[in-house]
Scaffold this active site. Structure first.
Site, PDB file in Angstrom:
ATOM      1  N   PRO A 196       8.213 -15.345  61.293  1.00 42.98           N
ATOM      2  CA  PRO A 196       9.497 -15.510  61.979  1.00 42.98           C
ATOM      3  C   PRO A 196       9.336 -15.419  63.495  1.00 42.98           C
ATOM      4  O   PRO A 196       8.455 -14.700  63.981  1.00 42.98           O
ATOM      5  CB  PRO A 196      10.343 -14.340  61.462  1.00 42.98           C
ATOM      6  CG  PRO A 196       9.397 -13.365  60.873  1.00 42.98           C
ATOM      7  CD  PRO A 196       8.169 -14.124  60.469  1.00 42.98           C
ATOM      8  N   ASP A 197      10.183 -16.145  64.251  1.00 37.32           N
ATOM      9  CA  ASP A 197      10.165 -15.960  65.704  1.00 37.32           C
ATOM     10  C   ASP A 197      11.024 -14.742  66.043  1.00 37.32           C
ATOM     11  O   ASP A 197      11.379 -13.965  65.151  1.00 37.32           O
ATOM     12  CB  ASP A 197      10.599 -17.249  66.436  1.00 37.32           C
ATOM     13  CG  ASP A 197      12.058 -17.613  66.231  1.00 37.32           C
ATOM     14  OD1 ASP A 197      12.798 -16.815  65.609  1.00 37.32           O
ATOM     15  OD2 ASP A 197      12.471 -18.692  66.691  1.00 37.32           O
ATOM     16  N   PHE A 198      11.341 -14.541  67.301  1.00 34.33           N
ATOM     17  CA  PHE A 198      12.075 -13.340  67.691  1.00 34.33           C
ATOM     18  C   PHE A 198      13.573 -13.579  67.777  1.00 34.33           C
ATOM     19  O   PHE A 198      14.375 -12.819  67.255  1.00 34.33           O
ATOM     20  CB  PHE A 198      11.546 -12.819  69.043  1.00 34.33           C
ATOM     21  CG  PHE A 198      10.124 -12.375  68.937  1.00 34.33           C
ATOM     22  CD1 PHE A 198       9.817 -11.104  68.492  1.00 34.33           C
ATOM     23  CD2 PHE A 198       9.084 -13.242  69.246  1.00 34.33           C
ATOM     24  CE1 PHE A 198       8.509 -10.698  68.353  1.00 34.33           C
ATOM     25  CE2 PHE A 198       7.768 -12.839  69.109  1.00 34.33           C
ATOM     26  CZ  PHE A 198       7.474 -11.567  68.666  1.00 34.33           C
ATOM     27  N   ARG A 199      13.960 -14.672  68.470  1.00 36.20           N
ATOM     28  CA  ARG A 199      15.355 -14.809  68.888  1.00 36.20           C
ATOM     29  C   ARG A 199      16.176 -15.813  68.093  1.00 36.20           C
ATOM     30  O   ARG A 199      17.363 -15.955  68.370  1.00 36.20           O
ATOM     31  CB  ARG A 199      15.415 -15.124  70.392  1.00 36.20           C
ATOM     32  CG  ARG A 199      14.903 -13.967  71.211  1.00 36.20           C
ATOM     33  CD  ARG A 199      14.894 -14.187  72.699  1.00 36.20           C
ATOM     34  NE  ARG A 199      14.351 -12.996  73.352  1.00 36.20           N
ATOM     35  CZ  ARG A 199      13.047 -12.717  73.434  1.00 36.20           C
ATOM     36  NH1 ARG A 199      12.150 -13.546  72.946  1.00 36.20           N
ATOM     37  NH2 ARG A 199      12.641 -11.587  73.990  1.00 36.20           N
ATOM     38  N   ASN A 239       2.042 -15.379  71.766  1.00 35.50           N
ATOM     39  CA  ASN A 239       1.996 -14.930  70.384  1.00 35.50           C
ATOM     40  C   ASN A 239       0.923 -13.866  70.167  1.00 35.50           C
ATOM     41  O   ASN A 239      -0.129 -13.885  70.803  1.00 35.50           O
ATOM     42  CB  ASN A 239       1.760 -16.120  69.451  1.00 35.50           C
ATOM     43  CG  ASN A 239       2.926 -17.099  69.509  1.00 35.50           C
ATOM     44  OD1 ASN A 239       3.978 -16.754  70.035  1.00 35.50           O
ATOM     45  ND2 ASN A 239       2.733 -18.296  68.991  1.00 35.50           N
ATOM     46  N   ASP A 271      -0.070 -13.189  66.932  1.00 35.55           N
ATOM     47  CA  ASP A 271      -0.575 -13.398  65.569  1.00 35.55           C
ATOM     48  C   ASP A 271      -2.036 -13.834  65.545  1.00 35.55           C
ATOM     49  O   ASP A 271      -2.660 -13.876  64.473  1.00 35.55           O
ATOM     50  CB  ASP A 271       0.305 -14.411  64.816  1.00 35.55           C
ATOM     51  CG  ASP A 271       0.497 -15.711  65.595  1.00 35.55           C
ATOM     52  OD1 ASP A 271      -0.488 -16.211  66.181  1.00 35.55           O
ATOM     53  OD2 ASP A 271       1.636 -16.235  65.614  1.00 35.55           O
ATOM     54  N   HIS A 325       0.587 -11.764  75.950  1.00 36.35           N
ATOM     55  CA  HIS A 325       1.207 -10.543  75.450  1.00 36.35           C
ATOM     56  C   HIS A 325       0.237  -9.714  74.612  1.00 36.35           C
ATOM     57  O   HIS A 325       0.655  -8.922  73.774  1.00 36.35           O
ATOM     58  CB  HIS A 325       2.500 -10.873  74.691  1.00 36.35           C
ATOM     59  CG  HIS A 325       3.575 -11.394  75.602  1.00 36.35           C
ATOM     60  ND1 HIS A 325       4.724 -12.009  75.163  1.00 36.35           N
ATOM     61  CD2 HIS A 325       3.662 -11.389  76.963  1.00 36.35           C
ATOM     62  CE1 HIS A 325       5.470 -12.358  76.219  1.00 36.35           C
ATOM     63  NE2 HIS A 325       4.836 -12.005  77.307  1.00 36.35           N
TER      64      HIS A 325
HETATM   65  P1  OAD Z   1      11.622 -16.641  70.814  1.00 38.33           P
HETATM   66  O1  OAD Z   1      11.970 -16.212  69.420  1.00 38.33           O
HETATM   67  O2  OAD Z   1      12.362 -16.004  71.933  1.00 38.33           O
HETATM   68  O3  OAD Z   1      11.819 -18.208  70.961  1.00 38.33           O
HETATM   69  C1  OAD Z   1      11.300 -19.111  70.008  1.00 38.33           C
HETATM   70  C2  OAD Z   1      11.790 -20.494  70.355  1.00 38.33           C
HETATM   71  O4  OAD Z   1      11.184 -21.407  69.467  1.00 38.33           O
HETATM   72  C3  OAD Z   1      13.294 -20.680  70.264  1.00 38.33           C
HETATM   73  O5  OAD Z   1      13.770 -21.484  71.317  1.00 38.33           O
HETATM   74  C4  OAD Z   1      13.448 -21.392  68.902  1.00 38.33           C
HETATM   75  O6  OAD Z   1      14.583 -22.228  68.838  1.00 38.33           O
HETATM   76  C5  OAD Z   1      12.184 -22.208  68.863  1.00 38.33           C
HETATM   77  N1  OAD Z   1      11.715 -22.523  67.502  1.00 38.33           N
HETATM   78  C6  OAD Z   1      11.445 -21.679  66.483  1.00 38.33           C
HETATM   79  N2  OAD Z   1      11.007 -22.348  65.401  1.00 38.33           N
HETATM   80  C7  OAD Z   1      11.004 -23.657  65.740  1.00 38.33           C
HETATM   81  C8  OAD Z   1      10.679 -24.861  65.060  1.00 38.33           C
HETATM   82  N3  OAD Z   1      10.219 -24.855  63.785  1.00 38.33           N
HETATM   83  N4  OAD Z   1      10.807 -26.035  65.727  1.00 38.33           N
HETATM   84  C9  OAD Z   1      11.253 -26.056  67.012  1.00 38.33           C
HETATM   85  N5  OAD Z   1      11.564 -24.961  67.707  1.00 38.33           N
HETATM   86  C10 OAD Z   1      11.451 -23.771  67.091  1.00 38.33           C
HETATM   87  O7  OAD Z   1      10.031 -16.439  70.954  1.00 38.33           O
HETATM   88  P2  OAD Z   1       9.157 -16.372  72.303  1.00 38.33           P
HETATM   89  O8  OAD Z   1       9.693 -17.303  73.330  1.00 38.33           O
HETATM   90  O9  OAD Z   1       7.754 -16.503  71.905  1.00 38.33           O
HETATM   91  O10 OAD Z   1       7.047 -10.256  72.990  1.00 38.33           O
HETATM   92  O11 OAD Z   1       9.438 -14.867  72.755  1.00 38.33           O
HETATM   93  C11 OAD Z   1       8.792 -14.329  73.877  1.00 38.33           C
HETATM   94  C12 OAD Z   1       8.436 -12.863  73.672  1.00 38.33           C
HETATM   95  O12 OAD Z   1       9.592 -12.121  73.284  1.00 38.33           O
HETATM   96  C13 OAD Z   1       7.436 -12.623  72.565  1.00 38.33           C
HETATM   97  O13 OAD Z   1       6.118 -12.799  72.988  1.00 38.33           O
HETATM   98  C14 OAD Z   1       7.725 -11.188  72.152  1.00 38.33           C
HETATM   99  C15 OAD Z   1       9.217 -11.103  72.348  1.00 38.33           C
HETATM  100  O14 OAD Z   1       9.684  -9.917  72.838  1.00 38.33           O
HETATM  101  C16 OAD Z   1       5.992  -9.543  72.449  1.00 38.33           C
HETATM  102  O15 OAD Z   1       5.521  -9.780  71.354  1.00 38.33           O
HETATM  103  C17 OAD Z   1       5.433  -8.478  73.285  1.00 38.33           C
END
Ligand code: OAD
Ligand code: ZN
Length: 257
Positions: free
Chosen positions: A13-16, A87, A89, A106
């Site tokens: 999973p992503d974060f936001r 990332n 991972d 990170h």
């Molecule tokens: P976010 O979760 O903030 O953003 C992920 C982005 O990818 C969002 O704009 C989603 O819409 C997009 N996304 C996800 N899946 C997708 C898909 N299948 N196709 C197209 N777009 C997709 O993640 P990061 O930007 O990496 O810190 O977050 C930055 C940092 O915030 C991370 O490194 C983490 C967190 O706090 C640490 O781990 C220390």
């Protein structure tokens, strides 16, 4: 530049993202607010949530996906100046991109540090404890040993400074799967020369692409796998990428057997 959106196709999973993102699914961890999982003050009082997440990443042994292998192919072709990733991972390494080409902005689980006496440890030292839900402790001072993941407010790794040389040299900037919400990483997107095209492949329009667009920006909104596959097709690399994926998948199958 890449973020959590390039690993969602691997099942992480992503974060936001609303609903599916890690920050909306932390109820089980008993956190005051989601970002606390990466905050030192919370960690020093309760390191469990962070180690539960670490265990999950470790035990599930996720695999790189087509995006990671596309970046690997850029490297194989001598086109990748550097890959800046947020990332943790480790899938960029698993895909075969050498450490010299990577800036894990990170941090990573490859190394760890005692939070009390600051002694460094190889990352692998923590797993025997973490996999049985024990908090890893320093054999010298009994302080909690924390993997070298960059928490909010912590300094980024020394290698991050390479951006000072790399970004002015780039002649194309790819930005894949990130919300560009976390500094100082996000601002790298503005560090290429203004004549340099920036290509964003992401579900949403983010960061300076929304609020300070440049005339040479290119944006492909939607699923990142779809966007990258389309680019690969336009480049005429589809077959080559499939061969690379097959070869690397067989390697991982042998590893996991
Ligand atoms: P976010 O979760 O903030 O953003 C992920 C982005 O990818 C969002 O704009 C989603 O819409 C997009 N996304 C996800 N899946 C997708 C898909 N299948 N196709 C197209 N777009 C997709 O993640 P990061 O930007 O990496 O810190 O977050 C930055 C940092 O915030 C991370 O490194 C983490 C967190 O706090 C640490 O781990 C220390
Ligand atoms: Zn110690």
């Amino acid at each position: 530049m890449v973020g959590a959106g390039i690993s969602t196709p691997s099942g992480i999973p992503d974060f936001r993202s609303p609903r599916s993102g890690l920050y909306s699914n932390l109820q089980q961890y008993d956190l005051p607010y989601p970002e606390a999982i990466f905050e030192l003050t919370f960690f020093s009082h309760n390191p469990k949530p962070f180690f539960t997440l670490a265990k999950e990443l470790y035990l599930r042994s996720y695999r790189p996906n087509v995006i990671h292998y596309f970046l690997r192919l850029l490297h194989d072709k001598g086109l990748l100046l550097r890959l800046y990733t947020q990332n943790i991972d480790g899938l960029e390494r698993v895909s075969g991109i050498p450490a010299s080409k990577l800036v894990e902005a990170h941090g990573s689980f490859a190394s760890a540090t005692c939070t009390v006496c600051r002694r460094p440890f190889p990352g692998k030292d923590i797993w025997a404890d973490v996999t049985v839900d024990r908090i890893p402790r320093c054999p010298v001072c009994t302080g909690v040993v924390k993997p070298d993941i960059v928490f909010f407010g912590e300094a980024l790794p020394q290698r991050f400074l390479m951006h000072v040389v790399d970004f002015p040299m780039a002649d194309l900037l790819l930005i894949l799967g990130t919300s560009l919400e976390v500094e100082p990483f996000a601002s790298l997107s503005e560090a290429v020369q203004s004549s340099v095209p920036r290509l964003l492949i992401n579900r949403d329009l983010v960061g300076p692409f929304a609020w300070r667009p440049r005339s040479r920006d290119v944006v492909q909104l939607g699923d990142v796998v779809h966007g990258v596959e389309r680019l690969v097709e336009l480049l005429g690399w589809t077959e080559e990428l499939q061969d690379l994926i097959q070869q690397e998948t067989e390697k991982l199958n042998r590893r996991d057997r």
